[in-house]
Write a protein that holds these residues in place. Sequence first.
Motif, PDB file in Angstrom:
ATOM      1  N   ALA A   1       0.827  -1.207   0.000  1.00 37.57           N
ATOM      2  CA  ALA A   1       0.000   0.000   0.000  1.00 37.57           C
ATOM      3  C   ALA A   1       0.859   1.254   0.000  1.00 37.57           C
ATOM      4  O   ALA A   1       1.894   1.325   0.671  1.00 37.57           O
ATOM      5  N   GLY A   2       0.416   2.251  -0.767  1.00 39.24           N
ATOM      6  CA  GLY A   2       1.103   3.528  -0.786  1.00 39.24           C
ATOM      7  C   GLY A   2       0.855   4.302   0.500  1.00 39.24           C
ATOM      8  O   GLY A   2      -0.067   4.002   1.258  1.00 39.24           O
ATOM      9  N   LEU A   3       1.657   5.316   0.737  1.00 41.94           N
ATOM     10  CA  LEU A   3       1.619   6.051   1.997  1.00 41.94           C
ATOM     11  C   LEU A   3       2.028   7.491   1.747  1.00 41.94           C
ATOM     12  O   LEU A   3       2.850   7.771   0.878  1.00 41.94           O
ATOM     13  N   ASN A   4       1.439   8.413   2.521  1.00 40.98           N
ATOM     14  CA  ASN A   4       1.834   9.820   2.483  1.00 40.98           C
ATOM     15  C   ASN A   4       2.457  10.210   3.812  1.00 40.98           C
ATOM     16  O   ASN A   4       2.013   9.755   4.871  1.00 40.98           O
ATOM     17  N   LEU A   5       3.467  11.060   3.759  1.00 42.36           N
ATOM     18  CA  LEU A   5       4.105  11.628   4.939  1.00 42.36           C
ATOM     19  C   LEU A   5       4.134  13.140   4.746  1.00 42.36           C
ATOM     20  O   LEU A   5       4.814  13.630   3.843  1.00 42.36           O
ATOM     21  N   ASP A   6       3.380  13.875   5.558  1.00 38.34           N
ATOM     22  CA  ASP A   6       3.218  15.310   5.341  1.00 38.34           C
ATOM     23  C   ASP A   6       3.540  16.071   6.619  1.00 38.34           C
ATOM     24  O   ASP A   6       2.828  15.951   7.616  1.00 38.34           O
ATOM     25  N   SER A   7       4.604  16.858   6.600  1.00 41.58           N
ATOM     26  CA  SER A   7       5.064  17.508   7.821  1.00 41.58           C
ATOM     27  C   SER A   7       4.191  18.674   8.251  1.00 41.58           C
ATOM     28  O   SER A   7       4.237  19.087   9.415  1.00 41.58           O
ATOM     29  N   TRP A   8       3.404  19.255   7.339  1.00 42.88           N
ATOM     30  CA  TRP A   8       2.507  20.345   7.736  1.00 42.88           C
ATOM     31  C   TRP A   8       1.155  19.814   8.184  1.00 42.88           C
ATOM     32  O   TRP A   8       0.634  20.187   9.238  1.00 42.88           O
ATOM     33  N   ALA A   9       0.563  18.948   7.387  1.00 40.91           N
ATOM     34  CA  ALA A   9      -0.804  18.507   7.671  1.00 40.91           C
ATOM     35  C   ALA A   9      -0.879  17.462   8.774  1.00 40.91           C
ATOM     36  O   ALA A   9      -1.907  17.328   9.433  1.00 40.91           O
ATOM     37  N   MET A  10       0.185  16.706   8.971  1.00 43.90           N
ATOM     38  CA  MET A  10       0.176  15.642   9.978  1.00 43.90           C
ATOM     39  C   MET A  10       0.890  16.103  11.236  1.00 43.90           C
ATOM     40  O   MET A  10       2.002  16.636  11.159  1.00 43.90           O
ATOM     41  N   PRO A  11       0.298  15.892  12.414  1.00 43.83           N
ATOM     42  CA  PRO A  11       1.055  16.159  13.638  1.00 43.83           C
ATOM     43  C   PRO A  11       2.270  15.249  13.706  1.00 43.83           C
ATOM     44  O   PRO A  11       2.271  14.149  13.134  1.00 43.83           O
ATOM     45  N   PRO A  12       3.326  15.687  14.380  1.00 46.59           N
ATOM     46  CA  PRO A  12       4.566  14.894  14.395  1.00 46.59           C
ATOM     47  C   PRO A  12       4.380  13.457  14.858  1.00 46.59           C
ATOM     48  O   PRO A  12       5.045  12.549  14.346  1.00 46.59           O
ATOM     49  N   ASP A  13       3.457  13.218  15.815  1.00 39.91           N
ATOM     50  CA  ASP A  13       3.270  11.846  16.287  1.00 39.91           C
ATOM     51  C   ASP A  13       2.704  10.957  15.185  1.00 39.91           C
ATOM     52  O   ASP A  13       3.095   9.794  15.047  1.00 39.91           O
TER      53      ASP A  13
ATOM     54  N   GLY B   1     -29.225  19.206   6.104  1.00 40.09           N
ATOM     55  CA  GLY B   1     -29.679  17.970   6.733  1.00 40.09           C
ATOM     56  C   GLY B   1     -28.502  17.102   7.125  1.00 40.09           C
ATOM     57  O   GLY B   1     -27.563  17.547   7.793  1.00 40.09           O
ATOM     58  N   HIS B   2     -28.497  15.856   6.660  1.00 41.55           N
ATOM     59  CA  HIS B   2     -27.414  14.932   6.959  1.00 41.55           C
ATOM     60  C   HIS B   2     -26.281  15.002   5.927  1.00 41.55           C
ATOM     61  O   HIS B   2     -25.313  14.243   6.036  1.00 41.55           O
ATOM     62  N   VAL B   3     -26.389  15.889   4.945  1.00 38.25           N
ATOM     63  CA  VAL B   3     -25.448  15.928   3.830  1.00 38.25           C
ATOM     64  C   VAL B   3     -24.462  17.088   4.004  1.00 38.25           C
ATOM     65  O   VAL B   3     -24.867  18.224   4.273  1.00 38.25           O
ATOM     66  N   THR B   4     -23.183  16.798   3.845  1.00 36.14           N
ATOM     67  CA  THR B   4     -22.142  17.816   3.939  1.00 36.14           C
ATOM     68  C   THR B   4     -21.138  17.621   2.806  1.00 36.14           C
ATOM     69  O   THR B   4     -20.991  16.523   2.265  1.00 36.14           O
ATOM     70  N   GLY B   5     -20.453  18.685   2.471  1.00 37.31           N
ATOM     71  CA  GLY B   5     -19.424  18.580   1.438  1.00 37.31           C
ATOM     72  C   GLY B   5     -18.544  19.799   1.426  1.00 37.31           C
ATOM     73  O   GLY B   5     -18.927  20.885   1.887  1.00 37.31           O
ATOM     74  N   THR B   6     -17.333  19.626   0.895  1.00 31.15           N
ATOM     75  CA  THR B   6     -16.369  20.711   0.791  1.00 31.15           C
ATOM     76  C   THR B   6     -15.298  20.339  -0.222  1.00 31.15           C
ATOM     77  O   THR B   6     -15.042  19.163  -0.462  1.00 31.15           O
ATOM     78  N   PHE B   7     -14.667  21.341  -0.826  1.00 33.46           N
ATOM     79  CA  PHE B   7     -13.522  21.090  -1.693  1.00 33.46           C
ATOM     80  C   PHE B   7     -12.280  20.689  -0.890  1.00 33.46           C
ATOM     81  O   PHE B   7     -11.298  20.220  -1.452  1.00 33.46           O
ATOM     82  N   PHE B   8     -12.313  20.890   0.414  1.00 31.32           N
ATOM     83  CA  PHE B   8     -11.205  20.580   1.298  1.00 31.32           C
ATOM     84  C   PHE B   8     -11.024  19.077   1.452  1.00 31.32           C
ATOM     85  O   PHE B   8     -11.966  18.353   1.741  1.00 31.32           O
ATOM     86  N   HIS B   9      -9.783  18.589   1.265  1.00 34.44           N
ATOM     87  CA  HIS B   9      -9.442  17.186   1.507  1.00 34.44           C
ATOM     88  C   HIS B   9      -8.850  17.060   2.903  1.00 34.44           C
ATOM     89  O   HIS B   9      -7.829  17.697   3.213  1.00 34.44           O
ATOM     90  N   ALA B  10      -9.440  16.255   3.750  1.00 37.26           N
ATOM     91  CA  ALA B  10      -8.958  16.078   5.116  1.00 37.26           C
ATOM     92  C   ALA B  10      -7.781  15.113   5.144  1.00 37.26           C
ATOM     93  O   ALA B  10      -7.791  14.080   4.471  1.00 37.26           O
ATOM     94  N   ILE B  11      -6.766  15.433   5.970  1.00 42.07           N
ATOM     95  CA  ILE B  11      -5.611  14.556   6.156  1.00 42.07           C
ATOM     96  C   ILE B  11      -5.476  14.102   7.601  1.00 42.07           C
ATOM     97  O   ILE B  11      -5.306  12.922   7.865  1.00 42.07           O
ATOM     98  N   ALA B  12      -5.577  15.047   8.556  1.00 38.37           N
ATOM     99  CA  ALA B  12      -5.331  14.693   9.944  1.00 38.37           C
ATOM    100  C   ALA B  12      -5.900  15.752  10.870  1.00 38.37           C
ATOM    101  O   ALA B  12      -6.126  16.899  10.462  1.00 38.37           O
ATOM    102  N   PRO B  13      -6.099  15.407  12.151  1.00 38.63           N
ATOM    103  CA  PRO B  13      -6.519  16.433  13.108  1.00 38.63           C
ATOM    104  C   PRO B  13      -5.418  17.462  13.310  1.00 38.63           C
ATOM    105  O   PRO B  13      -4.229  17.138  13.259  1.00 38.63           O
ATOM    106  N   ALA B  14      -5.798  18.713  13.516  1.00 40.13           N
ATOM    107  CA  ALA B  14      -4.804  19.773  13.703  1.00 40.13           C
ATOM    108  C   ALA B  14      -4.141  19.650  15.077  1.00 40.13           C
ATOM    109  O   ALA B  14      -4.719  19.130  16.013  1.00 40.13           O
TER     110      ALA B  14
END
Length: 434
Positions: free
Chosen positions: A56-68, A421-434
């Motif tokens: 499986a492929g993997l991403n490592l992102d120093s800005w979007a991902m907390p260091p842990d 209602g129960h529907v949500t959307g955004t152009f934003f792609h989520a990576i990790a909690p801030a």
Amino acid sequence: MTRALMIAAPRSGSGKTTVTLGLLCALRRRGIDVRAAKSGPDYIDPAFHAAATGQAGLNLDSWAMPPDLLGALAAQAAQSEVLVVEGAMGLFDGVPGTAGRSGAGADVAARLNLPVLLVLDVSGQSQSAAAIARGFMAHDPQVRIAGVILNRLGSARHERLIREAMAPLGLPVVGAIPRSEALVLPERHLGLVQADEHGDLPARLAALADMAERHLDLDTILALASETTAPSAPARHLPPPGQRIALARDAAFSFLYGHLLAAWREAGAEMVPFSPLADEGPDESCDACWLPGGYPELHAGTLAAAGRFKTQLAHFAQTRPVHGECGGYMALGAALVDAAGTAHAMAGLLGIETSFARRKMTLGYREAHLLAPCPLGPAGTRVRGHEFHYATITARGDDAPLADLSDAQGTLIGAEGSRRGHVTGTFFHAIAPA
């Protein structure tokens, strides 16, 4: 012990992905257990990495991902014999801010103690390539340039001039690749044409392996790889949006980060895929539905004609959460105008209307502050990720916004996304909690 290294370059378009795939395939031919990761936000390259390595492929992102989280993911990837990390853009390209969290590949190289092989596109230059290498060697003492790969050489004389100029640097030249259009992978507006769209992908990968065996010094590259420092610690992930998640998966909806899927499964969630392009709707046994990004603009007519998909999705949304990211957001809207200017009716669960005929690139890191509960988390949650799209919004309807967005430096962009209602959307792609 895992040996690891990074493939990087001074800029985009230097041939990093071609070199990385060739190296991965050549090492796998040798029977080496090799895995790859991509520095930064990218859906497409990790799919090619997975095809090349069988892992499986993997991403490592120093800005979007907390260091842990970055450390935990790197430690997971470091369970193979060799880890190859492909950089994004230029090695030191990132955003101003906290040291080590710029999003640059250099952050990942420094944190994980990765020696860097610098891919230099030497077309249009010769001895000047040595000056570029010298500058990269001296730029950051925490980042070690261990070797260079000369790409797009024009002749044997061209190679000899560059090697002679490189010699005083004491920096090994570990590859010399001639210019060849046969090695170029086709692209479209969001990057390379996706891996699973290539019917001849095995043949393409085999050709890249042949290239690597002919033009890379594989033994020296392996010797330059060093033991990575990836301490594993408990990591924070975005929680799964449900226990059984109906997940749109086909050529129109394929952009979902592998670390999110793995974390959701580890938390006990089950993915139940369905294909909107095959006129399939979400399984009724599921308690949440997720439409990832992708290329709905290339399949707008098929989606507009998918009556069963739209009917079943609307029924599902009456009682359970449905969330769309980027392309998924566009598909949840009222209409999508394709590149030819033809309007196509989408699911109509949100009021947004989008156009691919009126194109404008939007690109950058984002931090979202949720204004209401949704599959990304409760109201008030802060989530880091990114935007990358060419579609424009031509009408928003009267839906309430989903989140306040800020850019990578904390500058408020404004309210974004939609909820009804129960529907949500955004152009934003989520990576990790801030």
